[in-house]
Design a protein around this motif. Structure first.
Motif, mmCIF file in Angstrom:
data_model
loop_
_atom_site.group_PDB
_atom_site.id
_atom_site.type_symbol
_atom_site.label_atom_id
_atom_site.label_comp_id
_atom_site.label_asym_id
_atom_site.label_seq_id
_atom_site.Cartn_x
_atom_site.Cartn_y
_atom_site.Cartn_z
ATOM 1 N N PHE A 174 0.935 -1.357 0.079
ATOM 2 C CA PHE A 174 -0.182 0.069 -0.132
ATOM 3 C C PHE A 174 0.919 1.225 -0.152
ATOM 4 N N TYR A 175 0.359 2.286 -0.745
ATOM 5 C CA TYR A 175 1.365 3.551 -0.651
ATOM 6 C C TYR A 175 0.331 4.642 -1.174
ATOM 7 N N LYS A 176 0.308 5.663 -0.692
ATOM 8 C CA LYS A 176 -0.564 6.623 -0.974
ATOM 9 C C LYS A 176 -0.039 8.082 -0.114
ATOM 10 N N ALA B 278 2.839 4.187 3.875
ATOM 11 C CA ALA B 278 3.326 2.966 2.989
ATOM 12 C C ALA B 278 2.968 1.911 4.083
ATOM 13 N N VAL B 279 2.553 0.755 3.360
ATOM 14 C CA VAL B 279 2.697 -0.435 3.988
ATOM 15 C C VAL B 279 3.424 -1.502 3.376
ATOM 16 N N ILE C 24 4.084 -3.678 8.382
ATOM 17 C CA ILE C 24 4.403 -2.436 9.228
ATOM 18 C C ILE C 24 4.034 -1.099 8.232
ATOM 19 N N SER C 25 3.761 -0.195 8.823
ATOM 20 C CA SER C 25 3.285 1.154 8.191
ATOM 21 C C SER C 25 4.446 2.048 8.358
ATOM 22 N N ASP D 58 7.912 4.565 11.570
ATOM 23 C CA ASP D 58 7.310 3.440 11.526
ATOM 24 C C ASP D 58 6.172 3.399 12.539
ATOM 25 N N GLU D 59 4.964 2.874 11.947
ATOM 26 C CA GLU D 59 3.842 2.689 12.855
ATOM 27 C C GLU D 59 3.315 1.260 12.548
ATOM 28 N N VAL D 60 2.458 0.911 13.646
ATOM 29 C CA VAL D 60 1.724 -0.171 13.492
ATOM 30 C C VAL D 60 2.578 -1.570 13.079
#
Length: 748
Positions: free
Chosen positions: A477-479, A487-488, A498-499, A505-507
C-alpha cells in the motif's frame, strides 16, 4: 550610522514576526486542533493580513511627511495587538465548539470557521506587520539608482531576523518560556523598536538630518545627493506588468516548494517539535543570504529582466535536482555522524536540501524591487507594497494549492516537477520579453528545459518511503495525501506488516506490538462490561479498534487525522478483525483534540493511541488541558486508557506525563506489556483486588481474549504499578500544560 540603525530595527522586527507566527500556530492548536487544515487556516489568516497591510500602506506611505514616525506607530500597534492575542484566542476556545457544531457537516465548513476566527484575531496584527515593509522602504530606499539594492538590504535583515526568531522560538523560547510568554517577548521587542524609531530623529543633529531620516529631502541623507541621481531603468509598462504577475506566481511556486520539501524532509527527520522550526530557519536563512548576494550585485550593475528570467530557470532546474538528493539521503547515512536524529543532524540535512534553492529565491526580491521601482525612489512605498502583496497572495495560493490539491492529486514528486515547469515558463517569458539578451541567453530556456527533462527521466522511484529498512517489492500500500504519506510493507514469510507514516514506522505486527494493540482493545471493556459506546482517538490501521469491537459495544467512534491510514487499514484486515466492515464503527477524519472539543457525547470507554509525544503533531495529546477534556467526555462509570511510550522519551518527560494524568485521574494505574509499551488506565473508582479478580474471570471466559492476551495470570502480570508505588515513582514535579508542553526526543 543612522541608516545602519534602521537596518537593526528592521532585523529586530523580523525576529518578532516569526516569534508570533510559530507561537500563534501553537496556541491555535488548543482551539482548532492539530490537523493540517487548522494549521493552514491560521497561516492563511496570517498571510492575508501581510498582503493587505503591504498593499494598503504601500498606496499611502509615499504621501506621508514623517514615515519613520508612522513606522514607530505600526510597531507599537503590533506589540499591543500581539499581547492581546493569547487572550483573544483563549476566548475563542469557548465559542468555537458550539458555533462549528451549528454549521452544516463537512470539512469545508469546519475549515472555513477556523479561517474566519483566525482572521478575526490575527489579521489586525498581521496587517500592521505587512505594512512595515513599504513604510521602511520609504524611509530607507531614498537614493535613485540604488532602490533595488536598498530594498534588498531591508529584505535581507528582516528575513535574517525572522530566521533567528524562528530557531530561537522553536528551540529555546517555547521550551523555557511557554507559548504565551513567548508572544509577550515578541511584543516587548516591537515596543523597543517603536521607541528606538521615535528616538532616531531626535538624536539626529540639525534640521536637515531630521528631515533626511524622517522623510524630508532624501538628498540631506547623503550630503545633497538627489533621489533621482541616476536615471530610472528603461523598462516598458508591459514588462513591469509581467514582473508583478510573475513575482506573484513565483510566490505560489516558492510556498509550493516549501510544502513539498517539508513533507519529504519530515520523512528523513524525527518529526519532533523542533523539526519544522529548523527547516523554516534554513529556508529563511537562504532567503536572507540570497537577498544579500542579489543586493551586492545590484550595487555593481543594473538589473535587467533577463536576470529575473535566469533566476527562475535556475530555481526550476535545482528543484528537480533536489529530488535526486532526497533519493540518495538514506544511502549517505548522515545520522550516523551524530548518533541519531539530533538537532545538528536535522539542521544538516535541511541545509543540504533547502539552502541552495532558497539562495536563488532570496535573490529574486532585490532584482524584482529594482525592476518594478525602475530604480526611482519617489514611489518606492507604493511599488514595493504592491509587488510584495502580489507575492504574498501567490504564496497563500501556493500553500493551499500545493497542500490540498497538487500533492493529493499528483504526489510529492510530480508536484515538484509541475512547480519546476512553472519556473521554466516564467523564466522563458522573461527572456523573451527582455529581447536584448545575448544570443547564448536566448537559448537558456531551451537548454534548461532539456536538462530538467533528462533529470526527471532518470529519477528513481519509491524513495519517499523514507526508511532504510523498506524494500519496494514488499510494498502492498502506498498513498500520498494532504497531511500524510502512508506506505505499508509486508514480509509474508514472517507474517509481518509495518506502516510508515511520513517516514515514521507505525503499526508493526510483531508479537510485542500486537500485545500492545490487543491490550488497548480488550482491557477497557473488561473494566467496563456492558459499555454502551466507546471513543478511540488515533484509529491508525484499526487493530486496537477491531479488538475493542469484539466486545459487542453498540457504538464505536474512531478518530484519525489521516484518511490514508484508514484506507490502509484494509490491508490489516486479518489483524484488525475486519473492523472496517463493522456496522458499529463510525469513522471521523479529524484530530482527536478537536473532536473532543466539538462533541457533546459522553463515552463509557475512551482509548487513546496517539503517536510519540515528541512528535510535532502529538504533544497536545499529553497535556493537562487534554486530560481535562477527556474527563469531561467520560461517563460517570467510564474507563480511560492511553498508550505512553517508554522509548525515545526522556524519563523526566515520562514522569511528567504520568503526573499530569494522575493530577486529573487520581485512580490511575500503570500497565505494561513489556518492550517499549506502557499504558495509563484511569477509572472512577480505585482498582481493588475484587475488581481485578472479576476482570480476570471475565477474561478467562472469553476465548478471543485468551488467544490475544494469554491466561489471566499473564494479564495480571501486565500491571506495572498501582497505589503508593506509582505515586512514589511519579514523585513531585511540574504538570504539563498546553502553554509549556515541550517534549524532546531521547536517544534510544
Amino acid at each position: 550610522m543612522r541608516r545602519a540603525s534602521l537596518l537593526v530595527l528592521f532585523f529586530l522586527s523580523g525576529i518578532s514576526g516569526l516569534i508570533y507566527q510559530i507561537a500563534w500556530v501553537r496556541q491555535s492548536i488548543f482551539t482548532f486542533g492539530v490537523s493540517v487544515y487548522a494549521y493552514s487556516a491560521v497561516i492563511g489568516a496570517y498571510m492575508i493580513g501581510l498582503a493587505l497591510g503591504s498593499y494598503v500602506m504601500g498606496k499611502r506611505i509615499d504621501a506621508h511627511a514623517r514615515p519613520l514616525r508612522t513606522y514607530a506607530l505600526l510597531e507599537a500597534g503590533i506589540a499591543a495587538l500581539a499581547a492581546l492575542s493569547p487572550f483573544l484566542l483563549g476566548a475563542l476556545h469557548g465559542v468555537y465548539p458550539g458555533l462549528s457544531n451549528a454549521l452544516p457537516a463537512g470539512g469545508f465548513w469546519l475549515t472555513l470557521t477556523r479561517l474566519v476566527f483566525s482572521l478575526a484575531v490575527l489579521t489586525p496584527a498581521t496587517f500592521l506587520i505587512g505594512a512595515t515593509l513599504p513604510v521602511m522602504s520609504r524611509v530607507y530606499a531614498t537614493h535613485g539608482g540604488r532602490v533595488g539594492s536598498d530594498v534588498g538590504r531591508l529584505y535581507l535583515v528582516n528575513t535574517a531576523g525572522a530566521a533567528l526568531g524562528c530557531v530561537l522560538t522553536g528551540l529555546v523560547f517555547l521550551r523555557y518560556l511557554g507559548a504565551r510568554e513567548t508572544i509577550f517577548l515578541g511584543a516587548a521587542i516591537n515596543l523597543f523598536v517603536a521607541a528606538a524609531a521615535l528616538a532616531i530623529p531626535r538624536l539626529a543633529r540639525g534640521r536637515e538630518a531630521v528631515g533626511a531620516m524622517d522623510g524630508g529631502q532624501a538628498g540631506a541623507a547623503t550630503g545633497g545627493e538627489s533621489t533621482l541621481a541616476e536615471p530610472g531603468l528603461p523598462i516598458s509598462a508591459r514588462a513591469l506588468r509581467y514582473v508583478a504577475l510573475a513575482y506573484g506566481v513565483s510566490g505560489f511556486i516558492a510556498l509550493g516548494y516549501e510544502i513539498v520539501w517539508a513533507r519529504i524532509l519530515y520523512i528523513h527527520t524525527s518529526h519532533a517539535a523542533y523539526s519544522f522550526s529548523l527547516m523554516l530557519t534554513v529556508f529563511l536563512a537562504g532567503l536572507a543570504l540570497g537577498s544579500a548576494g542579489g543586493s551586492w550585485i545590484l550595487r555593481r550593475r543594473r538589473a535587467a529582466l533577463r536576470h529575473f528570467g535566469a533566476l527562475q530557470l535556475a530555481i526550476g532546474l535545482l528543484a528537480v535536482v533536489i529530488l535526486h538528493t532526497f533519493a540518495r539521503l538514506p544511502a549517505w547515512h548522515f545520522e550516523d555522524w551524530f548518533g541519531g536524529y539530533t538537532v545538528p543532524y536535522e539542521f544538516l540535512i535541511a541545509f543540504v536540501i533547502l539552502f541552495p534553492p532558497t539562495l536563488l529565491l532570496g535573490a529574486l526580491f532585490p532584482v524584482v524591487g529594482s525592476l518594478y521601482t525602475r530604480e526611482r525612489a519617489e514611489a518606492v512605498g507604493l511599488r514595493i507594497g504592491r509587488v510584495n502583496a502580489f507575492n504574498t497572495v501567490g504564496a497563500i495560493a501556493g500553500s493551499l494549492g500545493a497542500g490540498f490539491v497538487l500533492v493529493p492529486l499528483l504526489g510529492l514528486r510530480n508536484t515538484t516537477v509541475a512547480l519546476a515547469v512553472l519556473n521554466l515558463a516564467i523564466g522563458a517569458g522573461a527572456m523573451w520579453l527582455d529581447g536584448r539578451g545575448r544570443r547564448a541567453l536566448r537559448w537558456a530556456p531551451a537548454g534548461t528545459t532539456l536538462a530538467v527533462i533528462l533529470a526527471v527521466a532518470v529519477l528513481p522511484t519509491g524513495f519517499y518511503l523514507g526508511s532504510y529498512y523498506t524494500e519496494t517489492d514488499r510494498l502492498i500500500f502506498y498513498k500520498e495525501g494532504v497531511e500524510t504519506t502512508v506506505a505499508v510493507l509486508e514480509v509474508p514469510e514472517d507474517n509481518f506488516k509495518i506502516s510508515f507514516v511520513n517516514g515514521r514506522d507505525e503499526v508493526p505486527t510483531d508479537r510485542s506490538s500486537m500485545s500492545a494493540f490487543r491490550l488497548l482493545g480488550h482491557l477497557p471493556p473488561l473494566l467496563r462490561p456492558g459499555a454502551r459506546n466507546a471513543l478511540v482517538l488515533s484509529f491508525g490501521n484499526g487493530i486496537a479498534t477491531g479488538t475493542l469491537n469484539t466486545h459487542g459495544i453498540p457504538v464505536i467512534d474512531a478518530v484519525d487525522l489521516s484518511p490514508e491510514m484508514i484506507e490502509a487499514a484494509a490491508v490489516y484486515s486479518e489483524e484488525n478483525y475486519n473492523v472496517l466492515d463493522s456496522e458499529q464503527l463510525r469513522l471521523h477524519v479529524e484530530d482527536g483534540r478537536n473532536y473532543l472539543l466539538r462533541t457533546e457525547d459522553l463515552y463509557d470507554i475512551i482509548s487513546v493511541d496517539a503517536t510519540h509525544p515528541a512528535n510535532a503533531s502529538s504533544w497536545a495529546l499529553f497535556t493537562s488541558e487534554f486530560y481535562q477534556l477527556i474527563e469531561s467526555r467520560l461517563a460517570e462509570d467510564g474507563v480511560f486508557m492511553q498508550w505512553i511510550p517508554v522509548h525515545g522519551v526522556r524519563e523526566r518527560d515520562y514522569r511528567n506525563i504520568l503526573r499530569t494524568v494522575w493530577d486529573v485521574f487520581p485512580n490511575m494505574t500503570l500497565w505494561s506489556t513489556g518492550s517499549t509499551h506502557s499504558y495509563v488506565v484511569a477509572t472512577r473508582e480505585p482498582l481493588t483486588t475484587v475488581v481485578l479478580q472479576s476482570l480476570l474471570a471475565r477474561a478467562a471466559a472469553n476465548p478471543t481474549i485468551v488467544r490475544d492476551l494469554g491466561t489471566p495470570e499473564t494479564i495480571a502480570g501486565y500491571i506495572a504499578m498501582v497505589g503508593p508505588d506509582l505515586t512514589s515513582y511519579i514523585g513531585q514535579g511540574p504538570i504539563v500544560s498546553d502553554n509549556d508542553a515541550f517534549f524532546m526526543p531521547a536517544r534510544d
